[in-house]
Write a protein that holds these residues in place. Structure first.
Motif, PDB file in Angstrom:
ATOM      1  N   GLU A   1       1.698   7.032  -6.648  1.00 40.06           N
ATOM      2  CA  GLU A   1       0.613   7.994  -6.841  1.00 40.06           C
ATOM      3  C   GLU A   1       1.070   9.413  -6.475  1.00 40.06           C
ATOM      4  O   GLU A   1       0.783  10.377  -7.204  1.00 40.06           O
ATOM      5  CB  GLU A   1      -0.562   7.555  -5.950  1.00 40.06           C
ATOM      6  CG  GLU A   1      -1.686   8.543  -5.836  1.00 40.06           C
ATOM      7  CD  GLU A   1      -2.667   8.141  -4.727  1.00 40.06           C
ATOM      8  OE1 GLU A   1      -3.160   6.994  -4.747  1.00 40.06           O
ATOM      9  OE2 GLU A   1      -2.934   8.979  -3.847  1.00 40.06           O
TER      10      GLU A   1
ATOM     11  N   ALA B   1       0.840  -1.205   0.000  1.00 39.01           N
ATOM     12  CA  ALA B   1       0.000   0.000   0.000  1.00 39.01           C
ATOM     13  C   ALA B   1       0.872   1.250   0.000  1.00 39.01           C
ATOM     14  O   ALA B   1       0.602   2.211  -0.735  1.00 39.01           O
ATOM     15  CB  ALA B   1      -0.938  -0.002   1.198  1.00 39.01           C
ATOM     16  N   VAL B   2       1.929   1.241   0.785  1.00 43.65           N
ATOM     17  CA  VAL B   2       2.833   2.397   0.839  1.00 43.65           C
ATOM     18  C   VAL B   2       3.503   2.602  -0.516  1.00 43.65           C
ATOM     19  O   VAL B   2       3.626   3.735  -0.990  1.00 43.65           O
ATOM     20  CB  VAL B   2       3.892   2.230   1.948  1.00 43.65           C
ATOM     21  CG1 VAL B   2       4.930   3.339   1.880  1.00 43.65           C
ATOM     22  CG2 VAL B   2       3.241   2.214   3.323  1.00 43.65           C
TER      23      VAL B   2
ATOM     24  N   ARG C   1       2.334   1.766  -3.476  1.00 44.22           N
ATOM     25  CA  ARG C   1       1.333   2.356  -4.387  1.00 44.22           C
ATOM     26  C   ARG C   1       1.144   3.845  -4.100  1.00 44.22           C
ATOM     27  O   ARG C   1       1.060   4.661  -5.013  1.00 44.22           O
ATOM     28  CB  ARG C   1      -0.011   1.622  -4.259  1.00 44.22           C
ATOM     29  CG  ARG C   1      -0.083   0.317  -5.024  1.00 44.22           C
ATOM     30  CD  ARG C   1      -1.527  -0.140  -5.196  1.00 44.22           C
ATOM     31  NE  ARG C   1      -2.233  -0.236  -3.929  1.00 44.22           N
ATOM     32  CZ  ARG C   1      -2.158  -1.293  -3.110  1.00 44.22           C
ATOM     33  NH1 ARG C   1      -1.412  -2.348  -3.436  1.00 44.22           N
ATOM     34  NH2 ARG C   1      -2.826  -1.312  -1.983  1.00 44.22           N
ATOM     35  N   TRP C   2       1.112   4.169  -2.809  1.00 49.02           N
ATOM     36  CA  TRP C   2       0.947   5.576  -2.410  1.00 49.02           C
ATOM     37  C   TRP C   2       2.134   6.414  -2.898  1.00 49.02           C
ATOM     38  O   TRP C   2       1.945   7.540  -3.378  1.00 49.02           O
ATOM     39  CB  TRP C   2       0.805   5.685  -0.894  1.00 49.02           C
ATOM     40  CG  TRP C   2       0.873   7.103  -0.408  1.00 49.02           C
ATOM     41  CD1 TRP C   2      -0.120   8.034  -0.466  1.00 49.02           C
ATOM     42  CD2 TRP C   2       2.002   7.758   0.176  1.00 49.02           C
ATOM     43  NE1 TRP C   2       0.326   9.228   0.057  1.00 49.02           N
ATOM     44  CE2 TRP C   2       1.620   9.080   0.463  1.00 49.02           C
ATOM     45  CE3 TRP C   2       3.303   7.347   0.495  1.00 49.02           C
ATOM     46  CZ2 TRP C   2       2.499  10.011   1.042  1.00 49.02           C
ATOM     47  CZ3 TRP C   2       4.174   8.264   1.080  1.00 49.02           C
ATOM     48  CH2 TRP C   2       3.769   9.570   1.342  1.00 49.02           C
TER      49      TRP C   2
END
Lengths: 180, 180
Positions: free
Chosen positions: B172, B165-166, B168-169
DNA sequence: TCTGAATATATCAGAGTGATATAAAAGGGG
DNA sequence: CCCCTTTTATATCACTCTGATATATTCAGA
């Protein structure tokens, strides 16, 4: 001077936005920084005192109220602050009591473990909801400098994406606990 | 007795798996618990001393080597430990200096911010890799009690999902910084 | 006008960190 | 077998940070 006092940098960052009292700093920390930062009165006041001695901040005069002390960042403080922004950040290990417990929970009844996970999931759902709310407020654009918006948004997005990942992990793990 | 000493519970959990020296406890913490927990010698030794006084642990005799002190959990310690496992866990706020810096980085050149994010992404990629490696080791099933496997796996999965998740963040946010 | 909530500062014991000191044992290469 | 480096092992200290508590004033609403 103190070497590893991270609170100092958080305080400098807040005072760089606007002069504040110790109480204001705590409020800002709780309202805006919570989720990835925290400050205590028990550390803010001694740190402010130390920073004042070091010339990082000064006391704003004027206020009729004598008990209230309003601090502002000085030129020296701003230089220290900007140097910190450019420094490489070393990863600090975090503690999660929840994960520690979970690792050691093999002797617990499965239902208890599932209950713990459901609780944890709910907590993170609430957090994500809070971040989404804050994101909406940000879009409505109030008194925040235009150039800071992408950064505030990035921080909120981090909270949302991480929270969602935890929620998915809870679901997956609850499922796993039911099977095992 | 100490009230908020979380290290004590971590130590009880480790001693509940096998009698250990202070050094062993530190090694276990670094090898297995790292990612969501950490212990320092500067806290382990005084805590062991306190736990010994409180009768939570005792010293195993025998060892020829006199400098080495091997501790085991006592019945009292096990009761304390099991009570802790069942207690509700209150969420402790964590500090992320990286996120604090990012929030305050609006005055920095965009390239600098992107560089910071790329660095951060790389760190988390390495972490995820490490967890995947540990997961493979776990599947090869060595000296670990069968009933503990789903719990160790859950902890590793948490590290992987959160890490991803990190990552992907980061992607982004780098994209966002390039646009803004 | 009363009352409780918010504002404001301060202090303290205890938890936890990170650096440093010391020394013995183990392992491996020449 | 000796030398050297790494690992094992314990201990201490200054400093950072936490959480609880004390105190007093101001403000808003019932």
């Amino acid at each position: 001077m103190a070497l590893k006092n991270k609170s100092m940098y958080a305080i400098l960052g807040i005072l760089n936005l606007a002069p504040s009292t110790g109480y204001d700093i705590k409020k800002y920390s709780d309202k805006v920084l919570s989720g990835f930062w925290n400050e205590n009165f028990g550390h803010i006041y001694p740190t402010l005192k130390m920073m004042l001695e070091d010339g990082m901040i000064n006391i704003l005069p004027g206020e009729i109220n004598e008990k209230k002390v309003r601090y502002a960042i000085t030129e020296k403080g701003r230089m220290e602050y900007e140097a910190w922004l450019l420094e490489e950040t070393v990863q600090q290990p975090a503690r999660s009591e929840f994960m520690l417990k979970l690792l050691f929970s093999s002797s617990l009844p499965r239902e208890k473990v599932i209950f713990m996970l459901e609780d944890y999931k709910e907590l993170h759902e609430k957090n994500v909801g809070k971040y989404l709310e804050m994101q909406k407020d940000l879009e409505q654009g109030n008194a925040i400098a235009r150039d800071r918006v992408p950064f505030i948004n990035a921080v909120l997005r981090r909270g949302i994406l991480s929270g969602e990942a935890v929620i998915r992990w809870c679901d997956e793990t609850i499922e796993e606990m039911r099977r095992a």
